[in-house]
Design a protein around this motif. Structure first.
Motif, PDB file in Angstrom:
ATOM      1  N   GLU A 217      39.097  58.918 -11.937  1.00 44.57           N
ATOM      2  CA  GLU A 217      38.292  60.119 -12.195  1.00 44.57           C
ATOM      3  C   GLU A 217      38.465  60.599 -13.637  1.00 44.57           C
ATOM      4  OE1 GLU A 217      39.625  62.677  -9.027  1.00 44.57           O
ATOM      5  OE2 GLU A 217      37.931  62.093  -7.749  1.00 44.57           O
ATOM      6  N   LYS A 218      39.679  60.536 -14.148  1.00 37.78           N
ATOM      7  CA  LYS A 218      39.933  60.938 -15.535  1.00 37.78           C
ATOM      8  C   LYS A 218      39.188  60.029 -16.510  1.00 37.78           C
ATOM      9  CE  LYS A 218      43.689  61.652 -18.826  1.00 37.78           C
ATOM     10  NZ  LYS A 218      45.115  61.495 -19.078  1.00 37.78           N
ATOM     11  N   LYS A 219      39.224  58.711 -16.257  1.00 28.98           N
ATOM     12  CA  LYS A 219      38.516  57.762 -17.125  1.00 28.98           C
ATOM     13  C   LYS A 219      37.004  57.979 -17.053  1.00 28.98           C
ATOM     14  CE  LYS A 219      41.916  55.542 -18.905  1.00 28.98           C
ATOM     15  NZ  LYS A 219      42.211  55.656 -20.322  1.00 28.98           N
ATOM     16  N   SER A 220      36.501  58.329 -15.897  1.00 26.41           N
ATOM     17  CA  SER A 220      35.075  58.607 -15.747  1.00 26.41           C
ATOM     18  C   SER A 220      34.651  59.781 -16.627  1.00 26.41           C
ATOM     19  CB  SER A 220      34.756  58.911 -14.279  1.00 26.41           C
ATOM     20  OG  SER A 220      33.414  59.303 -14.138  1.00 26.41           O
ATOM     21  N   ILE A 221      35.450  60.812 -16.639  1.00 25.16           N
ATOM     22  CA  ILE A 221      35.148  61.983 -17.480  1.00 25.16           C
ATOM     23  C   ILE A 221      35.234  61.627 -18.953  1.00 25.16           C
ATOM     24  CG2 ILE A 221      35.987  64.278 -18.136  1.00 25.16           C
ATOM     25  CD1 ILE A 221      36.792  64.618 -15.138  1.00 25.16           C
ATOM     26  N   GLU A 222      36.261  60.854 -19.315  1.00 21.56           N
ATOM     27  CA  GLU A 222      36.409  60.425 -20.712  1.00 21.56           C
ATOM     28  C   GLU A 222      35.201  59.608 -21.170  1.00 21.56           C
ATOM     29  OE1 GLU A 222      40.090  58.308 -21.250  1.00 21.56           O
ATOM     30  OE2 GLU A 222      41.298  60.059 -20.703  1.00 21.56           O
TER      31      GLU A 222
ATOM     32  N   GLN B  98      43.091  59.593  -9.294  1.00 21.93           N
ATOM     33  CA  GLN B  98      43.189  60.513 -10.428  1.00 21.93           C
ATOM     34  C   GLN B  98      42.913  59.786 -11.743  1.00 21.93           C
ATOM     35  OE1 GLN B  98      47.109  62.205 -10.891  1.00 21.93           O
ATOM     36  NE2 GLN B  98      46.301  64.039 -11.863  1.00 21.93           N
ATOM     37  N   ILE B  99      43.432  58.590 -11.900  1.00 26.73           N
ATOM     38  CA  ILE B  99      43.220  57.812 -13.126  1.00 26.73           C
ATOM     39  C   ILE B  99      41.746  57.456 -13.293  1.00 26.73           C
ATOM     40  CG2 ILE B  99      43.676  55.567 -14.204  1.00 26.73           C
ATOM     41  CD1 ILE B  99      46.550  55.815 -13.048  1.00 26.73           C
TER      42      ILE B  99
END
Length: 169
Positions: free
Chosen positions: A61-66, A58-59
């Protein structure tokens, strides 16, 4: 009609017994069964992975979007690397879940409080709990993401070195 059926095992001493009941009564006669063995260190590690890998995924994937939404110059590179990390974590998570299923191990989140997470597990008939503090989870996830990143960098360096050593024909 008062005659008992003989030889088929269904009637014993004027009452009917199903084969399952007969097995249970024979097991009880043997005495109490030994308590189930506790999980091995490897199984405990698998249970921790079951908890930690989804959070790490989850972390990442979130950083990838950011990164994709940012204005950084190398955002394409960072985003691609994050997606590869996420894929590697996802693969390990699927392997872990399959291994737990094969060993008939279940892990269930039990209680959350401000500093800890409590999990119940069932392993070979033994039911127990383990606790993970949020500080431990943060540090362990950071270490694991670091290991995934290190392995990705090593693979990239190996690919770059093999391309350099190839002689043009």
């Amino acid at each position: 009609m008062s005659k008992k059926l003989e030889g088929n095992g269904l009637w014993e001493s004027s009452r009917m017994m199903l084969p399952q009941h007969k097995e249970q009564s024979l097991v009880r006669k043997d005495g109490p069964s030994p308590p189930p063995e506790p999980p091995t260190n490897k199984e405990m590690e698998m249970m921790r992975d079951f908890v930690l890998l989804p959070v790490a995924l989850q972390i990442v994937e979130k950083k990838s979007i950011e990164v994709e939404m940012s204005t950084q110059t190398l955002k394409l590179l960072y985003s691609a690397a994050a997606k590869i990390l996420a894929r590697n974590i996802r693969d390990d998570l699927l392997k872990n879940r399959k291994a737990l299923l094969e060993r008939h191990i279940r892990v269930i989140e039990d209680i959350k409080d401000d500093s800890s997470l409590y999990y119940r597990y069932s392993c070979r008939g033994r039911e127990d709990r383990f606790i993970m503090t949020k500080d431990f989870i943060r540090s362990e996830i950071s270490l694991r993401i670091g290991r995934y990143a290190k392995s990705l960098v090593a693979a990239l360096q190996e690919a770059a070195n093999s391309n350099r050593t190839k002689k043009p024909e």
